[in-house]
Motif scaffolding. Sequence first.
Motif, PDB file in Angstrom:
ATOM      1  N   SER A 158      76.051  67.994  28.496  1.00  0.00           N
ATOM      2  CA  SER A 158      76.786  69.080  28.694  1.00  0.00           C
ATOM      3  C   SER A 158      77.790  69.557  27.367  1.00  0.00           C
ATOM      4  CB  SER A 158      77.575  69.071  30.567  1.00  0.00           C
ATOM      5  OG  SER A 158      78.481  68.303  30.123  1.00  0.00           O
ATOM      6  N   THR A 159      78.102  68.363  26.391  1.00  0.00           N
ATOM      7  CA  THR A 159      78.999  68.812  25.504  1.00  0.00           C
ATOM      8  C   THR A 159      77.598  69.585  24.321  1.00  0.00           C
ATOM      9  OG1 THR A 159      78.688  66.992  24.516  1.00  0.00           O
ATOM     10  CG2 THR A 159      80.494  66.898  26.765  1.00  0.00           C
ATOM     11  N   LEU A 160      76.112  69.029  24.180  1.00  0.00           N
ATOM     12  CA  LEU A 160      75.485  69.589  23.196  1.00  0.00           C
ATOM     13  C   LEU A 160      75.803  70.935  22.558  1.00  0.00           C
ATOM     14  CD1 LEU A 160      73.004  66.843  23.420  1.00  0.00           C
ATOM     15  CD2 LEU A 160      74.725  66.672  22.826  1.00  0.00           C
ATOM     16  N   THR A 161      76.348  71.308  21.196  1.00  0.00           N
ATOM     17  CA  THR A 161      75.621  72.072  20.342  1.00  0.00           C
ATOM     18  C   THR A 161      74.435  72.318  20.699  1.00  0.00           C
ATOM     19  OG1 THR A 161      75.665  71.103  17.885  1.00  0.00           O
ATOM     20  CG2 THR A 161      77.951  72.013  19.450  1.00  0.00           C
ATOM     21  N   ARG A 162      74.129  73.886  19.744  1.00  0.00           N
ATOM     22  CA  ARG A 162      72.811  74.006  19.597  1.00  0.00           C
ATOM     23  C   ARG A 162      71.770  73.257  18.885  1.00  0.00           C
ATOM     24  NH1 ARG A 162      70.029  76.766  16.023  1.00  0.00           N
ATOM     25  NH2 ARG A 162      72.938  76.980  14.839  1.00  0.00           N
ATOM     26  N   THR A 163      72.241  72.592  18.036  1.00  0.00           N
ATOM     27  CA  THR A 163      71.628  72.323  17.157  1.00  0.00           C
ATOM     28  C   THR A 163      71.510  70.377  17.326  1.00  0.00           C
ATOM     29  OG1 THR A 163      73.731  71.694  15.590  1.00  0.00           O
ATOM     30  CG2 THR A 163      72.024  73.115  14.880  1.00  0.00           C
ATOM     31  N   GLN A 164      72.461  69.872  17.588  1.00  0.00           N
ATOM     32  CA  GLN A 164      72.372  68.678  18.846  1.00  0.00           C
ATOM     33  C   GLN A 164      71.251  68.579  20.109  1.00  0.00           C
ATOM     34  OE1 GLN A 164      76.216  67.939  19.678  1.00  0.00           O
ATOM     35  NE2 GLN A 164      77.057  67.504  17.523  1.00  0.00           N
ATOM     36  N   ALA A 165      71.487  70.159  20.264  1.00  0.00           N
ATOM     37  CA  ALA A 165      70.252  69.856  21.548  1.00  0.00           C
ATOM     38  C   ALA A 165      69.036  69.921  21.460  1.00  0.00           C
ATOM     39  CB  ALA A 165      70.652  71.014  22.614  1.00  0.00           C
ATOM     40  N   ALA A 166      68.894  70.386  20.279  1.00  0.00           N
ATOM     41  CA  ALA A 166      67.511  70.344  19.456  1.00  0.00           C
ATOM     42  C   ALA A 166      67.083  69.450  19.265  1.00  0.00           C
ATOM     43  CB  ALA A 166      67.712  71.757  18.801  1.00  0.00           C
ATOM     44  N   ALA A 167      68.012  67.827  18.818  1.00  0.00           N
ATOM     45  CA  ALA A 167      67.557  67.119  17.520  1.00  0.00           C
ATOM     46  C   ALA A 167      67.347  66.129  19.068  1.00  0.00           C
ATOM     47  CB  ALA A 167      69.023  66.303  17.208  1.00  0.00           C
ATOM     48  N   VAL A 168      67.920  66.591  20.370  1.00  0.00           N
ATOM     49  CA  VAL A 168      67.850  65.804  21.199  1.00  0.00           C
ATOM     50  C   VAL A 168      66.007  65.888  22.420  1.00  0.00           C
ATOM     51  CG1 VAL A 168      68.663  65.139  23.844  1.00  0.00           C
ATOM     52  CG2 VAL A 168      70.166  65.736  22.375  1.00  0.00           C
ATOM     53  N   GLN A 169      66.164  67.235  22.452  1.00  0.00           N
ATOM     54  CA  GLN A 169      64.660  67.583  22.375  1.00  0.00           C
ATOM     55  C   GLN A 169      63.805  67.260  21.679  1.00  0.00           C
ATOM     56  OE1 GLN A 169      64.771  71.921  23.874  1.00  0.00           O
ATOM     57  NE2 GLN A 169      62.710  72.454  24.248  1.00  0.00           N
ATOM     58  N   LYS A 170      63.835  67.484  20.693  1.00  0.00           N
ATOM     59  CA  LYS A 170      62.748  67.598  19.704  1.00  0.00           C
ATOM     60  C   LYS A 170      61.952  65.613  19.601  1.00  0.00           C
ATOM     61  CE  LYS A 170      61.968  66.798  14.774  1.00  0.00           C
ATOM     62  NZ  LYS A 170      61.961  67.274  13.602  1.00  0.00           N
ATOM     63  N   ARG A 171      63.133  64.019  20.139  1.00  0.00           N
ATOM     64  CA  ARG A 171      63.401  63.193  19.855  1.00  0.00           C
ATOM     65  C   ARG A 171      62.454  63.183  21.511  1.00  0.00           C
ATOM     66  NH1 ARG A 171      65.453  64.663  15.807  1.00  0.00           N
ATOM     67  NH2 ARG A 171      64.982  63.865  14.085  1.00  0.00           N
ATOM     68  N   TYR A 172      63.165  63.513  22.304  1.00  0.00           N
ATOM     69  CA  TYR A 172      62.720  63.072  23.736  1.00  0.00           C
ATOM     70  C   TYR A 172      61.110  64.057  23.720  1.00  0.00           C
ATOM     71  CZ  TYR A 172      62.172  63.196  28.727  1.00  0.00           C
ATOM     72  OH  TYR A 172      61.588  62.983  30.146  1.00  0.00           O
ATOM     73  N   ASN A 173      60.679  65.092  23.718  1.00  0.00           N
ATOM     74  CA  ASN A 173      58.987  65.408  23.782  1.00  0.00           C
ATOM     75  C   ASN A 173      58.561  64.290  22.775  1.00  0.00           C
ATOM     76  OD1 ASN A 173      60.402  67.497  25.351  1.00  0.00           O
ATOM     77  ND2 ASN A 173      60.183  68.918  22.884  1.00  0.00           N
ATOM     78  N   THR A 174      59.184  64.037  21.771  1.00  0.00           N
ATOM     79  CA  THR A 174      58.408  63.136  21.217  1.00  0.00           C
ATOM     80  C   THR A 174      57.610  61.542  21.961  1.00  0.00           C
ATOM     81  OG1 THR A 174      58.705  64.122  18.623  1.00  0.00           O
ATOM     82  CG2 THR A 174      57.543  61.727  19.172  1.00  0.00           C
ATOM     83  N   TYR A 175      58.518  61.561  22.647  1.00  0.00           N
ATOM     84  CA  TYR A 175      58.837  60.184  23.377  1.00  0.00           C
ATOM     85  C   TYR A 175      57.467  60.508  24.269  1.00  0.00           C
ATOM     86  CZ  TYR A 175      59.942  57.402  26.588  1.00  0.00           C
ATOM     87  OH  TYR A 175      60.058  56.069  27.770  1.00  0.00           O
ATOM     88  N   THR A 176      57.792  61.090  25.226  1.00  0.00           N
ATOM     89  CA  THR A 176      56.851  61.843  26.059  1.00  0.00           C
ATOM     90  C   THR A 176      55.251  62.032  25.958  1.00  0.00           C
ATOM     91  OG1 THR A 176      57.749  63.757  26.404  1.00  0.00           O
ATOM     92  CG2 THR A 176      58.841  62.892  27.815  1.00  0.00           C
ATOM     93  N   GLN A 177      55.803  62.628  24.728  1.00  0.00           N
ATOM     94  CA  GLN A 177      54.085  63.398  24.474  1.00  0.00           C
ATOM     95  C   GLN A 177      53.564  61.583  24.361  1.00  0.00           C
ATOM     96  OE1 GLN A 177      54.417  65.749  20.999  1.00  0.00           O
ATOM     97  NE2 GLN A 177      55.284  67.370  22.572  1.00  0.00           N
ATOM     98  N   THR A 178      53.672  61.234  23.497  1.00  0.00           N
ATOM     99  CA  THR A 178      53.092  59.563  23.220  1.00  0.00           C
ATOM    100  C   THR A 178      53.178  58.456  24.611  1.00  0.00           C
ATOM    101  OG1 THR A 178      55.437  59.897  20.954  1.00  0.00           O
ATOM    102  CG2 THR A 178      54.022  57.103  21.975  1.00  0.00           C
ATOM    103  N   LEU A 179      53.881  58.518  24.526  1.00  0.00           N
ATOM    104  CA  LEU A 179      53.938  57.787  26.868  1.00  0.00           C
ATOM    105  C   LEU A 179      52.319  58.534  27.496  1.00  0.00           C
ATOM    106  CD1 LEU A 179      56.795  56.434  27.859  1.00  0.00           C
ATOM    107  CD2 LEU A 179      55.549  55.482  26.616  1.00  0.00           C
ATOM    108  N   ARG A 180      52.126  59.560  27.413  1.00  0.00           N
ATOM    109  CA  ARG A 180      51.225  60.412  27.547  1.00  0.00           C
ATOM    110  C   ARG A 180      49.741  60.111  27.076  1.00  0.00           C
ATOM    111  NH1 ARG A 180      55.072  64.953  28.421  1.00  0.00           N
ATOM    112  NH2 ARG A 180      55.683  65.454  30.701  1.00  0.00           N
ATOM    113  N   LYS A 181      49.400  60.445  26.037  1.00  0.00           N
ATOM    114  CA  LYS A 181      48.771  60.139  25.018  1.00  0.00           C
ATOM    115  C   LYS A 181      48.721  58.375  25.527  1.00  0.00           C
ATOM    116  CE  LYS A 181      49.356  62.609  20.643  1.00  0.00           C
ATOM    117  NZ  LYS A 181      49.820  62.961  19.620  1.00  0.00           N
ATOM    118  N   LYS A 182      49.215  57.072  25.476  1.00  0.00           N
ATOM    119  CA  LYS A 182      48.742  56.076  25.865  1.00  0.00           C
ATOM    120  C   LYS A 182      48.872  55.862  27.009  1.00  0.00           C
ATOM    121  CE  LYS A 182      51.918  54.600  22.112  1.00  0.00           C
ATOM    122  NZ  LYS A 182      52.840  53.616  21.992  1.00  0.00           N
TER     123      LYS A 182
END
Length: 676
Positions: free
Chosen positions: A141-165
């Motif tokens: 809830s405290t993240l700025t726009r760029t910080q939220a984008a960084a979190v979302q980018k890493r989370y998306n990569t993580y979830t996409q990798t799990l689905r591929k595996k």
Amino acid sequence: MTMEMKDSGSVVLTAYHPHSPARIPGMEQSFVQDIPPSHSPASRKSVSRCRRINRMLSNESAPPAFSRSNSQASMDSTSMEDFWCEVESIKESREDGSEEAMLLEFKPADEGELEAEWLQDVGLSTLISGAEEEDGQALLSTLTRTQAAAVQKRYNTYTQTLRKKNKHTVRDVRDIFGSSDSSPTFETVPVSPVSSNGIQLPVQKPVWKSVSSKSCLDCGIDKGSTSITEELSYEVSFSESITVLPKTQEWPKNQRFKKEDSALPKFIVRKSRFGLTEVGDLSPEDMKKIRYLSLIELTAFYDALGVELKRNRVERVRGRENGLFGVPLTVLLENDQKKVPGVKVPLIFQKLLLKLEETGLETEGILRVPGSASRVKNLHQELEAKFYEDTFDWDQVRNNDAAGLLKMFIRELPSPLFTVEYLPAFITLVEKISKIKLQLQALHLLIMLMPEANRDTAKAFLQFLKKVVANEGKNKMNLWNVSMIVAPNLFIYKGKRANQQEMQAAATTAHIVRLLIRYQDILWTVPSFLISQVRKMNEAAMNNSKRQLMFDKGVRKLLRRKTMERERPERPEGAVTFPPYLQSDIPEGVIRVYAPLHSKVSMAIQLNSQTKAKDILARFHCENSHGSSQNVRGQIQSLHEIGGNIGQHCLDPDAFMLDVYRANPHAEWVIKPKAS
């Protein structure tokens, strides 16, 4: 502004890549041939060898495997001679058995593992486990726009990798946080408007104090220098301030690293009305949150610059469980705290620094001129046996030998002082980011990321190095000389001989050490935007707890029953003691300050727009000048903000109290000694 260096940005160093590179055949042999019989710095043969090594690395006609990195190409051969001589001295010390050899093993990272570890390191393991953790929600809830984008980018990569595996079903973040979008989105802190020059501006212009000797933190050059002065702002996150991607591909090939001290710009951090906060001014709990936020901000900062934030995955090295050298800092401090409670820097390290500060600061060539290898080896063994018994004779230790022991202590740490996980980020910092201000901001976040033991020890070391440079007139060691000598000890892995990639990073690492020494006062100050985020995080956590309490059926039933059973009588005076922030008889703008060590333990203070923390301290000092004990009068007292939306915060004497009060109206205010 005088630019420190320029770089094409086209070369990516791999010396500290998670996948450890193979050693280049013949490289190590080039360091062992023709070793001079004497370890004396006066040996002409030893000096000429260093020069030959330097010429070899700067040879334009070398094959591709030996091509120079950008930082190496920008240095002339003689300017790095001290670096290579120090590398040779380190190698000789290891070969004669003075130091143990131990390689750090790097673990290859499977796809998605780095992202999973990153999410855990920033306190968002809830996104991996699927558990509903209040701290994770508060952080998001405290993240700025760029910080939220960084979190979302890493989370998306993580979830996409799990689905591929085809691994276990990944819980959608919408199920955790109630988001209605197809991908995880986070409510972010509003960002500030962008000015015409592309720099992010605060919504409300911060009120700066007039410039005086104590109204700002300045780090840079000595008086009389012609370097340009530039202000740094902590009000807006660094990543939000980057609106135009810096160019990294147009650096002139003939641009040289300017090693003169005057080439560094002078930076000034103005004190806002909240003052400045040093690392030790916050509670460990809040510093843990600062660490979470710093890693998110650092990642967002590198993303905004278009630079990869490299990270090592290292097999943990246990190290020794007792002794002085080769012992992990945390273990060493645990042992030392049994003898000196609360100590934050290892006792042996403190003693070596003290020895050098008392007798060695004016020694010509201190740090550069090595001591006798045999004496250093014997002193090492004697310290291990006698230090904790207080029977070691420090008068027998020569200054150059003490400097050798100091550097040996740093090299023998099982993990580097500047933690190995983000050593690639330190290297990439200079290789890819050309502007000194941006380098400094990235370094600042990397310092905030360091474990407490490493950060405190590094601070003590850098303070000592600053004193060495201040005595340049007598010891002949300027900032660049000191940086070249220290860099191999900090940035070449313990037990690992310098390979080609590490040697190419010579100028880069020396420059980083130079920034650490010159701007250390800035680097150990907590950016105010991170403190604001910690306050918001704590408030969000408290609000979540309150909502959970309100929906607890048992509590609600109990409250209803108590309400029906009795009428609330008028409270007799003194029957119940409430915290100051709940006492209705204290009007707005009045705080009650407690001073448990003084004869007058509390006082109500009416705040106005000009009341500072030091004014309150002065009033207590005046009121208690005769009643307090001599011991209390001799201590340096500070005003602390405790509770509310902060754990504990030692306030800057120049902080305007009405502003702090309005930021945290539910805090308690306590005068006590500042933690050392």
